[in-house]
Design a protein around this motif. Structure first.
Motif, short mmCIF file in Angstrom:
data_model
loop_
_atom_site.label_atom_id
_atom_site.label_comp_id
_atom_site.label_asym_id
_atom_site.label_seq_id
_atom_site.Cartn_x
_atom_site.Cartn_y
_atom_site.Cartn_z
N ILE A 65 0.98 -1.92 0.00
CA ILE A 65 -0.44 0.08 0.08
C ILE A 65 0.75 0.91 -0.13
O ILE A 65 0.55 2.62 -0.91
CB ILE A 65 -1.22 -0.14 1.00
CG1 ILE A 65 -2.38 -1.06 1.20
CG2 ILE A 65 -1.48 1.23 1.62
CD1 ILE A 65 -3.20 -1.45 2.35
N ALA A 66 1.87 1.31 1.12
CA ALA A 66 3.10 2.32 0.84
C ALA A 66 3.16 2.68 -0.37
O ALA A 66 3.49 3.75 -1.14
CB ALA A 66 3.92 2.61 1.60
N LEU A 67 3.93 1.84 -1.14
CA LEU A 67 4.73 1.82 -2.13
C LEU A 67 3.66 2.43 -3.89
O LEU A 67 3.65 3.16 -4.20
CB LEU A 67 4.83 0.26 -3.38
CG LEU A 67 6.13 0.12 -2.17
CD1 LEU A 67 6.49 -1.57 -2.96
CD2 LEU A 67 7.67 1.11 -2.40
N GLU A 68 2.56 1.71 -3.18
CA GLU A 68 1.89 2.27 -4.43
C GLU A 68 0.88 4.49 -4.02
O GLU A 68 0.48 4.27 -5.01
CB GLU A 68 0.20 1.51 -4.03
CG GLU A 68 0.01 -0.54 -4.58
CD GLU A 68 -0.80 -0.99 -4.62
OE1 GLU A 68 -1.85 -0.11 -3.73
OE2 GLU A 68 -1.01 -1.90 -5.28
N ALA A 69 1.11 3.88 -2.15
CA ALA A 69 0.88 5.66 -2.22
C ALA A 69 1.65 6.66 -2.71
O ALA A 69 1.90 7.72 -2.30
CB ALA A 69 -0.18 5.98 -1.38
N SER A 70 2.67 6.42 -2.89
CA SER A 70 4.22 6.99 -3.54
C SER A 70 4.46 7.15 -1.90
O SER A 70 5.44 7.91 -1.81
CB SER A 70 3.81 7.71 -3.36
OG SER A 70 3.69 7.67 -5.38
N ARG A 71 4.80 6.75 -0.89
CA ARG A 71 5.49 6.35 -0.05
C ARG A 71 6.81 5.78 0.15
O ARG A 71 6.67 4.68 -0.16
CB ARG A 71 4.80 6.23 1.54
CG ARG A 71 3.48 6.42 1.92
CD ARG A 71 3.30 8.27 2.05
NE ARG A 71 2.27 8.88 2.85
CZ ARG A 71 1.04 8.70 2.18
NH1 ARG A 71 1.56 9.23 1.11
NH2 ARG A 71 0.31 9.12 2.62
N GLU A 72 7.45 6.19 0.88
CA GLU A 72 9.23 5.59 0.98
C GLU A 72 8.37 4.73 1.51
O GLU A 72 8.59 4.86 2.77
CB GLU A 72 9.75 6.95 1.63
CG GLU A 72 10.90 7.35 0.45
CD GLU A 72 12.20 8.47 1.47
OE1 GLU A 72 12.34 8.07 2.03
OE2 GLU A 72 12.32 9.49 -0.24
N VAL A 73 9.67 3.65 1.78
CA VAL A 73 9.64 1.56 2.59
C VAL A 73 11.17 1.78 2.53
O VAL A 73 12.03 1.35 2.25
CB VAL A 73 8.83 0.83 1.07
CG1 VAL A 73 9.03 -0.52 2.39
CG2 VAL A 73 7.72 1.20 1.48
N TRP A 74 11.19 1.54 3.51
CA TRP A 74 12.52 1.42 4.38
C TRP A 74 12.52 -0.21 5.52
O TRP A 74 10.90 -0.33 5.48
CB TRP A 74 13.07 2.27 5.35
CG TRP A 74 13.17 4.11 4.93
CD1 TRP A 74 12.67 4.20 4.73
CD2 TRP A 74 14.18 4.09 4.59
NE1 TRP A 74 12.74 5.79 3.95
CE2 TRP A 74 14.79 5.51 4.15
CE3 TRP A 74 15.99 3.49 4.78
CZ2 TRP A 74 15.19 6.24 3.81
CZ3 TRP A 74 17.06 4.69 4.85
CH2 TRP A 74 16.78 6.03 3.79
N VAL A 75 13.69 -0.70 4.95
CA VAL A 75 13.48 -2.06 5.63
C VAL A 75 14.84 -3.04 6.57
O VAL A 75 15.96 -2.41 6.43
CB VAL A 75 13.10 -3.40 4.94
CG1 VAL A 75 13.80 -4.43 5.48
CG2 VAL A 75 11.80 -3.14 3.80
N VAL A 76 14.36 -2.97 7.61
CA VAL A 76 15.12 -3.21 8.68
C VAL A 76 15.84 -4.94 8.09
O VAL A 76 15.31 -5.29 8.29
CB VAL A 76 15.43 -3.79 9.96
CG1 VAL A 76 16.56 -4.09 11.21
CG2 VAL A 76 14.79 -1.91 10.07
N PRO A 77 17.32 -5.04 7.86
CA PRO A 77 17.63 -5.69 7.59
C PRO A 77 17.74 -7.07 8.00
O PRO A 77 17.85 -6.91 9.50
CB PRO A 77 19.31 -5.78 6.36
CG PRO A 77 19.25 -3.88 6.21
CD PRO A 77 18.26 -3.47 7.76
N GLY A 78 17.00 -8.07 7.77
CA GLY A 78 17.46 -9.56 8.71
C GLY A 78 18.13 -10.23 8.05
O GLY A 78 18.92 -10.09 7.33
#
Length: 367
Positions: free
Chosen positions: A241-254
Motif C-alpha cells: 500500500i505504501a509503495l502504491e501511495a508513493s511513500r518511502e519504504v525502509w526495511v531493517v535487514p534480517g
C-alpha cells in the motif's frame, strides 16, 4: 439527519469511502441524500441488499445519533472528511475513510513515521522497533503503528518513552482492547497520543478488518519502516500500500533464511531502502537518502583506495553500466541481496557510490 450522522451511518456499512462519495457528488448527491434516498435510489446506485438493509435498520433505530452520544460519553471524537481536523496526509490517500474515531489527541503528523512488522518477531526485532520508536520520538517525529503485539507494541512503547505522541490505528473499535494484555499500553497511548479507528464503537476483532486498516497507517505517515515480516503478513500488505501511495519504504535487514524476515528481506531485494543505522535514519527528515552521508555532494572516488573483491565487483558494475538496482547488482555480481546492501554501505561510506533513487545506486562522479 445532518451530514455528520449521515457519514457515520454510511461508514458503519463498511462499504463506502471518499472516492465513492466524490463520485456521487459529481452527480449532485451528497451523504444525507444518499442515506435518506430510500430503496429506489439505493437500488439505482447498485447497493447490495446487505448495505440497503443496514441503512434501513440504522435509520429506523436512529443508530447514528445514539452512536454519537456514546462517543461523547466516552470522550471519543468523531472526525469526518468534512472537518478541518481530519488529517490532511490521510485525506489525499485513495479510498480514504469517511471518518475516524479518535480516543485521545492526534499529534503533529508532519514528519510521522510508520513502523510495522510481525507479531511473532524475534528479540532483535522487538529491540530495534523499541529503539527506533524512542529515537524518532526524541527527535520530534510521531510514530504510527497498528497496536498489535510484537513489533507494533514495541514501537509504541519506545515512542512513549521518548515523550512524543504515538498513534495506534486499530482494527477494532477504540473502546476495545485487542490483543489482550495491551490495556495499559492503550491507556498510555490515549493519554499521550491517540487510538484511531474507522470502525464504530463495540466493533470486535475480525481478520479482514486488519488489512483494511493498514491503508490508514500508511496514510498518516510520510515513511514506512518494516522491521521483520514473513512473506505472507500484514506488514507486507502495508508495504505494498505504501509503495502504491508513493511513500518511502525502509526495511531493517534480517538474517538470510529466517522465516520471520523472508518478506522484509525480499523488499530489500526489490529496491526498498535499507535501514542500517537508527540515528542516521532519525536525522533523515524527509531528505533524499544521500543526506545520510557526510557530504551533500558525492566526493570523487580515489583511485588509490584498496577495495575488496566484492567492493570492486559492485563498484565497477555501477561505474561502467550506470545506475543499478539492488536486485540487478545481486544477479550480475552473483551475490545475495543482503551482501549487496552491506557492500553498498561500505562503498557509500567511502564516497564511491550514492543512492540515486528508491533502491537504486549510482557511482560518484570522477573529477
Amino acid at each position: 439527519m445532518d451530514g455528520r450522522h449521515a457519514l457515520m451511518l454510511l461508514n458503519a456499512c463498511e462499504s463506502f469511502d471518499r472516492d465513492y462519495l466524490e463520485g456521487l457528488r459529481r452527480e449532485g448527491i451528497d451523504a444525507v441524500e444518499l442515506v435518506q434516498g430510500g430503496v429506489s435510489l439505493w437500488k439505482g446506485l447498485g447497493l447490495t441488499e446487505r448495505v440497503q438493509a443496514l441503512l434501513e435498520k440504522g435509520l429506523s433505530r436512529g443508530w447514528a445519533e445514539e452512536e454519537f452520544e456514546r462517543c461523547r460519553s466516552l470522550g471519543v471524537s468523531v472526525v469526518t472528511l468534512e472537518d478541518e481536523t481530519y488529517p490532511e496526509v490521510l485525506r489525499s490517500l485513495p479510498k480514504a475513510p469517511l471518518l475516524l474515531y479518535v480516543r485521545g489527541s492526534i499529534p503533529s503528523l508532519e514528519a510521522a513515521v510508520a513502523i510495522v512488522g510481525t507479531r511473532r518477531c524475534s528479540a532483535y526485532g522487538r529491540r530495534v522497533a523499541y529503539d527506533l520508536g524512542r529515537r524518532l520520538s526524541l527527535g520530534g517525529s510521531a510514530v504510527v503503528s497498528g497496536g498489535a503485539s510484537g513489533v507494533d507494541g514495541s514501537a509504541h512503547s519506545g515512542a512513549l518513552e521518548g515523550g512524543m505522541g504515538t498513534v495506534a490505528v486499530l482494527g477494532t473499535g477504540v473502546d476495545r482492547v485487542f490483543p489482550q494484555g495491551h490495556e495499559e499500553l492503550f491507556r498510555s497511548i490515549a493519554e499521550r497520543g491517540a487510538l484511531i479507528s474507522e470502525y464504530p464503537l463495540r466493533t470486535e476483532a475480525r481478520g479482514w478488518r486488519f488489512p483494511r486498516r493498514n491503508r490508514i497507517i500508511v496514510g498518516l505517515s510520510s515513511r514506512l519502516v518494516v522491521v521483520e515480516a514473513p512473506k505472507r503478513s500484514g506488514a507486507m500488505i502495508t508495504a505494498r500500500i505504501a509503495l502504491e501511495a508513493s511513500r518511502e519504504v525502509w526495511v531493517v535487514p534480517g538474517r538470510v533464511g529466517e522465516g520471520v524476515c523472508e518478506g522484509s528481506n525480499r523488499l530489500l531485494f526489490d529496491g526498498a531502502f535499507p535501514l542500517v543505522e537508527l540515528d542516521e535514519f532519525v536525522g533523515f527528515n524527509g531528505q533524499r537518502q544521500l543526506a545520510l552521508f557526510d557530504s551533500p555532494v558525492p566526493p570523487a572516488p580515489s583511485r588509490s583506495l584498496h577495495l575488496s573483491d566484492e567492493e570492486k565487483a559492485l563498484y565497477f558494475l555501477i561505474r561502467d553500466q550506470g545506475e543499478r538496482a539492488v536486485d540487478n547488482l545481486a544477479a550480475q555480481g552473483k551475490m545475495g541481496a543482503a551482501d549487496v546492501v552491506r557492500v553498498l554501505s561500505l562503498l557509500a561510506a567511502r564516497g564511491l557510490v550514492y543512492p540515486s533513487g528508491p533502491g537504486r545506486w549510482s557511482a560518484s562522479p570522477e573529477i
